[in-house]
Design an enzyme around this catalytic site. Sequence first.
Site, PDB file in Angstrom:
ATOM      1  N   THR A   1       9.007  32.918  40.410  1.00 55.63           N
ATOM      2  CA  THR A   1       9.308  32.348  39.099  1.00 55.63           C
ATOM      3  C   THR A   1      10.179  33.254  38.232  1.00 55.63           C
ATOM      4  O   THR A   1      11.137  32.804  37.621  1.00 55.63           O
ATOM      5  CB  THR A   1       8.009  32.019  38.336  1.00 55.63           C
TER       6      THR A   1
ATOM      7  N   ALA B   1       8.949  42.076  41.430  1.00 58.10           N
ATOM      8  CA  ALA B   1       8.412  40.956  40.661  1.00 58.10           C
ATOM      9  C   ALA B   1       7.923  39.820  41.555  1.00 58.10           C
ATOM     10  O   ALA B   1       6.891  39.199  41.272  1.00 58.10           O
ATOM     11  CB  ALA B   1       9.470  40.442  39.685  1.00 58.10           C
TER      12      ALA B   1
ATOM     13  N   GLY C   1       2.743  34.871  38.577  1.00 55.40           N
ATOM     14  CA  GLY C   1       3.088  34.738  37.175  1.00 55.40           C
ATOM     15  C   GLY C   1       4.533  35.078  36.902  1.00 55.40           C
ATOM     16  O   GLY C   1       5.263  35.558  37.766  1.00 55.40           O
TER      17      GLY C   1
ATOM     18  N   THR D   1      23.508  35.487  41.643  1.00 54.88           N
ATOM     19  CA  THR D   1      22.342  35.792  42.476  1.00 54.88           C
ATOM     20  C   THR D   1      22.231  34.752  43.587  1.00 54.88           C
ATOM     21  O   THR D   1      22.414  33.553  43.346  1.00 54.88           O
ATOM     22  CB  THR D   1      21.050  35.817  41.646  1.00 54.88           C
TER      23      THR D   1
ATOM     24  N   ASP E   1      15.025  36.264  36.059  1.00 56.79           N
ATOM     25  CA  ASP E   1      14.916  36.855  34.725  1.00 56.79           C
ATOM     26  C   ASP E   1      14.743  38.371  34.810  1.00 56.79           C
ATOM     27  O   ASP E   1      15.291  39.121  33.993  1.00 56.79           O
ATOM     28  CB  ASP E   1      13.743  36.239  33.970  1.00 56.79           C
TER      29      ASP E   1
ATOM     30  N   GLY F   1      20.649  38.441  48.181  1.00 55.99           N
ATOM     31  CA  GLY F   1      21.021  39.436  47.196  1.00 55.99           C
ATOM     32  C   GLY F   1      21.792  38.863  46.029  1.00 55.99           C
ATOM     33  O   GLY F   1      21.460  37.797  45.503  1.00 55.99           O
TER      34      GLY F   1
ATOM     35  N   ASN G   1      22.819  31.559  39.241  1.00 54.31           N
ATOM     36  CA  ASN G   1      22.545  31.388  40.665  1.00 54.31           C
ATOM     37  C   ASN G   1      23.536  30.386  41.264  1.00 54.31           C
ATOM     38  O   ASN G   1      24.434  29.873  40.572  1.00 54.31           O
ATOM     39  CB  ASN G   1      21.093  30.978  40.920  1.00 54.31           C
TER      40      ASN G   1
ATOM     41  N   ASN H   1       7.550  30.023  26.198  1.00 48.32           N
ATOM     42  CA  ASN H   1       6.773  28.925  26.773  1.00 48.32           C
ATOM     43  C   ASN H   1       5.359  29.363  27.124  1.00 48.32           C
ATOM     44  O   ASN H   1       5.100  30.548  27.353  1.00 48.32           O
ATOM     45  CB  ASN H   1       7.419  28.429  28.074  1.00 48.32           C
ATOM     46  N   ILE H   2       4.489  28.378  27.201  1.00 44.17           N
ATOM     47  CA  ILE H   2       3.196  28.541  27.854  1.00 44.17           C
ATOM     48  C   ILE H   2       3.342  27.919  29.234  1.00 44.17           C
ATOM     49  O   ILE H   2       3.678  26.736  29.358  1.00 44.17           O
ATOM     50  CB  ILE H   2       2.076  27.854  27.064  1.00 44.17           C
TER      51      ILE H   2
END
Length: 301
Positions: A246, A280, A285, A218, A250, A223, A180, A10-11
Amino acid sequence: MRVLCFGSLNIDYTYRVDHFVRKGETLSSQSLQVFSGGKGLNQSIALAKAGVSTYLAGAVGEDGNFLLDILGKAGVDTSCVQIRSDVRTGNAIIQNDKEGDNCILLYGGANQAITREQIDEVLEKFHEGEFLVLQNEINELPYLTRKAHERGMKIVLNPSPMDEKIFDIPLELVDYFLLNETEAFGLLKKDGHPEGRTMEELASDLSSKFPQGVIVLTIGSDGAIFANGEKQFCQPSFPVKAVDTTAAGDTFSGYFIAGMLEGMRPEKAMEMAAKAASIAVTRPGAAPSIPERREVEEALG
């Protein structure tokens, strides 16, 4: 051992806002940034940064060539990504609020233009025992899952975004579920499991429903839980000040899979994944926020 991630590119158009836009509201954003994204892209970069030989298959439009450059610089092999002239690259509209939380609107684009011919061609290059990582942002997942299973590949599924299409996938063929709380409830809803279950009970319910699979649940700042029918434990998160969540899931997924590929004990793989995710979320981003393996190992001490 190689990993094939067959997924989305994706963009991402990321807007910084004071609060998420409400029904009927027009809201001015504080900033706009354009990032690479898509769960397939993000998880591939996480795997590559964790030291895994990683291949990404999928599709982009001609407006998505820069995504392939980003993947290549991260060490991901993109030879299995098609460049399509008849459709635009998938994209996401992301709102980040002042608490670091996000909400996302997806446009599938080229991610929904995967053909069975492409799947057959890609899978011919992979072998028994190698890992296939899937999410729910491309089409033809039932066909892809069956064909990969026939080849003896280990199948990892992140059922995100969770919707009814998940139940078209032969879930009994999945070896690892990375998900999740929302996705866990979604998978169990058809069995009538009530709201109010604890996270430990959710993980146990999933293990009972999918006895062939490893469950990694998750649970945000609390945790993650590992369950495989034989043992279950919780990996606490590492407290940090979140800037952008975000790519947290991942990143966790990529590093956990890397640990499993390397033969780590589940406890060690979960700890490494949690530390990577904690790094992260302190950066803006999606793909750009994913740390290198060296950073994670140094942070673990």
